[in-house]
Design an enzyme around this catalytic site. Structure first.
Site, PDB file in Angstrom:
ATOM      1  N   ILE A  85       0.847  -1.203   0.000  1.00  0.00           N
ATOM      2  CA  ILE A  85       0.000   0.000   0.000  1.00  0.00           C
ATOM      3  C   ILE A  85       0.883   1.254   0.000  1.00  0.00           C
ATOM      4  CG2 ILE A  85      -1.690   1.320   1.350  1.00  0.00           C
ATOM      5  CD1 ILE A  85      -2.838  -1.416   2.296  1.00  0.00           C
ATOM      6  N   GLY A 111     -11.288   2.100   2.773  1.00  0.00           N
ATOM      7  CA  GLY A 111     -10.099   1.929   1.935  1.00  0.00           C
ATOM      8  C   GLY A 111     -10.252   0.902   0.826  1.00  0.00           C
ATOM      9  N   SER A 112     -10.768  -0.259   1.157  1.00  0.00           N
ATOM     10  CA  SER A 112     -10.866  -1.317   0.142  1.00  0.00           C
ATOM     11  C   SER A 112     -12.278  -1.429  -0.434  1.00  0.00           C
ATOM     12  CB  SER A 112     -10.452  -2.659   0.763  1.00  0.00           C
ATOM     13  OG  SER A 112     -11.336  -3.014   1.805  1.00  0.00           O
ATOM     14  N   HIS A 118     -13.792   3.820   7.246  1.00  0.00           N
ATOM     15  CA  HIS A 118     -13.010   2.624   6.884  1.00  0.00           C
ATOM     16  C   HIS A 118     -13.437   2.079   5.514  1.00  0.00           C
ATOM     17  CE1 HIS A 118     -10.558  -0.891   8.733  1.00  0.00           C
ATOM     18  NE2 HIS A 118     -10.334  -0.784   7.442  1.00  0.00           N
ATOM     19  N   ASP A 163      -9.110   7.344   7.623  1.00  0.00           N
ATOM     20  CA  ASP A 163     -10.064   6.333   7.151  1.00  0.00           C
ATOM     21  C   ASP A 163     -10.346   5.335   8.266  1.00  0.00           C
ATOM     22  OD1 ASP A 163     -11.700   4.952   5.261  1.00  0.00           O
ATOM     23  OD2 ASP A 163     -10.103   3.491   4.951  1.00  0.00           O
TER      24      ASP A 163
HETATM   25  O1  LIG Z   1      -7.322  -4.882   6.255  1.00  0.00           O
HETATM   26  C1  LIG Z   1      -8.093  -4.699   5.322  1.00  0.00           C
HETATM   27  O2  LIG Z   1      -8.337  -5.561   4.495  1.00  0.00           O
HETATM   28  C2  LIG Z   1      -8.794  -3.387   5.140  1.00  0.00           C
HETATM   29  O3  LIG Z   1      -8.515  -2.490   6.137  1.00  0.00           O
HETATM   30  C3  LIG Z   1     -10.271  -3.610   5.067  1.00  0.00           C
HETATM   31  O4  LIG Z   1     -10.700  -4.147   6.262  1.00  0.00           O
END
Ligand SMILES: O=C(O)[C@H](O)CO
Length: 340
Positions: free
Chosen positions: A178, A308-309, A306, A282
């Site tokens: 990331i 992000g994904s 949260h 986030d």
């Molecule tokens: O760790 C992860 O996959 C992301 O933060 C989504 O939960």
């Protein structure tokens, strides 16, 4: 008599067959009803699925009993209680997350349970959010919106000035997949210097033109500090009072990792005392954040819940990888992305 014997034989053979089919079709608990379809489709080819209708702990604890594997798509702790309820036959878990701080790895290891996670496939999605938050916080996104809402729009030329990302020093805490994706995205913004910290210098850092420094140097030099490391005993509370007392007053802090890497009280204090320009988060503590939380009242904080994904493509890829890890684990093959 002959007929009876034949019937017995048919019955017996049928029972054996059913047992065999059952033995060759392990059961997998799908811990959430909202897991992407691709995972159900993949797993159903070789397993019997135990579905949940809610994300509740109680339903998971009930339905986990006796399964062979668990598809974990929950931020609830995966701990001794869950494992005990599952039973000693359960040896395979796939978590649909890159982070595994909510999973008791020690407990898994002591029971010989294999765990796979989903790194890499979410790098782009999470890195996009890091850039979004860095720009949003440095250009006063939340504060600007509040000014409009509160009828406080003032157009003089020194009003609402932000911090530039061009010409800045960007410090990345954790140059994993990331962190690297963040550097790649920020390059066209004409960043003057990328620095990063972590356990050791990385070859990828050289390729990206990012310089390895210690945490203290990163803190002292960065205009943008982006937290992209995993949460563990070493990183918990890493951004604390002491750290923030040495940060540039004009710096922007972004966290796309886990809320607990940052001591939130210390962050709020630094922001209130103008010892930090702004924060883009986030992730926070707790999640979900209560709707009356102080962070939500701070104009120099940009918050996301949260996400992000949270894109269709990323979540599908995470679900598919989790299913593949489970199938491999059940088949006695190494998982594609093993944790333990
Ligand atoms: O760790 C992860 O996959 C992301 O933060 C989504 O939960």
């Amino acid at each position: 008599m002959l007929i009876l014997y034949r019937n017995f034989n048919i019955c017996h053979n049928f029972t054996t067959l059913v047992t065999k089919v059952k033995m060759s079709r392990p059961t997998v608990l799908m811990s959430s009803p909202t897991i992407p379809k691709i995972a159900f489709d993949l797993l159903e080819t070789r397993c019997n699925l135990v579905r949940t209708t809610t994300d509740s702990k109680n339903e998971i604890l009930e339905k986990v009993k006796g399964v062979d594997a668990i598809f974990w798509a929950s931020h609830l702790p995966l701990n001794k209680e869950v494992l005990e309820n599952a039973g000693s036959q359960m040896k395979t878990i796939g978590t649909m997350s890159a982070g595994f701080n909510h999973i008791d790895i020690g407990e898994l290891k002591s029971r010989g349970i294999k765990l796979g996670n989903t790194p890499e496939v979410l790098n782009d999605g999470v890195a996009d959010v890091a850039v979004l938050l860095a720009l949003g916080a440095s250009r006063r996104l939340q504060e600007g919106r509040l000014k409009i809402e509160n009828n406080e729009w003032n157009s003089h030329n020194q009003w609402m000035l932000g911090q530039d990302i061009s010409g800045s020093t960007v410090g990345i805490i954790g140059l994993g997949g990331i962190g690297q994706a963040i550097v790649k995205r920020l390059k066209p913004f004409n960043v003057a210097k990328f620095i990063y910290t972590g356990h050791k210098e990385k070859p990828e850092g050289k390729t990206l033109g990012a310089h390895f420094v210690d945490l203290e140097t990163l803190n002292k030099e960065s205009d943008f500090i982006i937290v992209a490391c995993p949460l563990n005993d070493e990183t918990r509370g890493m951004i604390n009072d002491d750290f923030l007392s040495k940060t540039k007053k004009t710096a922007v802090l972004v966290n796309i990792s886990r809320g607990d890497v940052v001591n939130q009280e210390a962050l709020i204090k630094a922001l209130k005392e103008d010892r930090l320009f702004a924060a883009g988060l986030d992730v926070m503590t707790p999640e979900p954040l209560p709707s009356n939380h102080e962070l939500l009242k701070m104009p120099n904080v940009v918050l996301m819940p949260h996400l992000g994904s949270a894109t269709k493509k990323t979540r599908d890829a995470m679900a598919e990888l989790t299913a593949q890890n489970i199938l491999r684990g059940l088949g006695g093959e190494p998982m594609l992305t093993p944790v333990c």
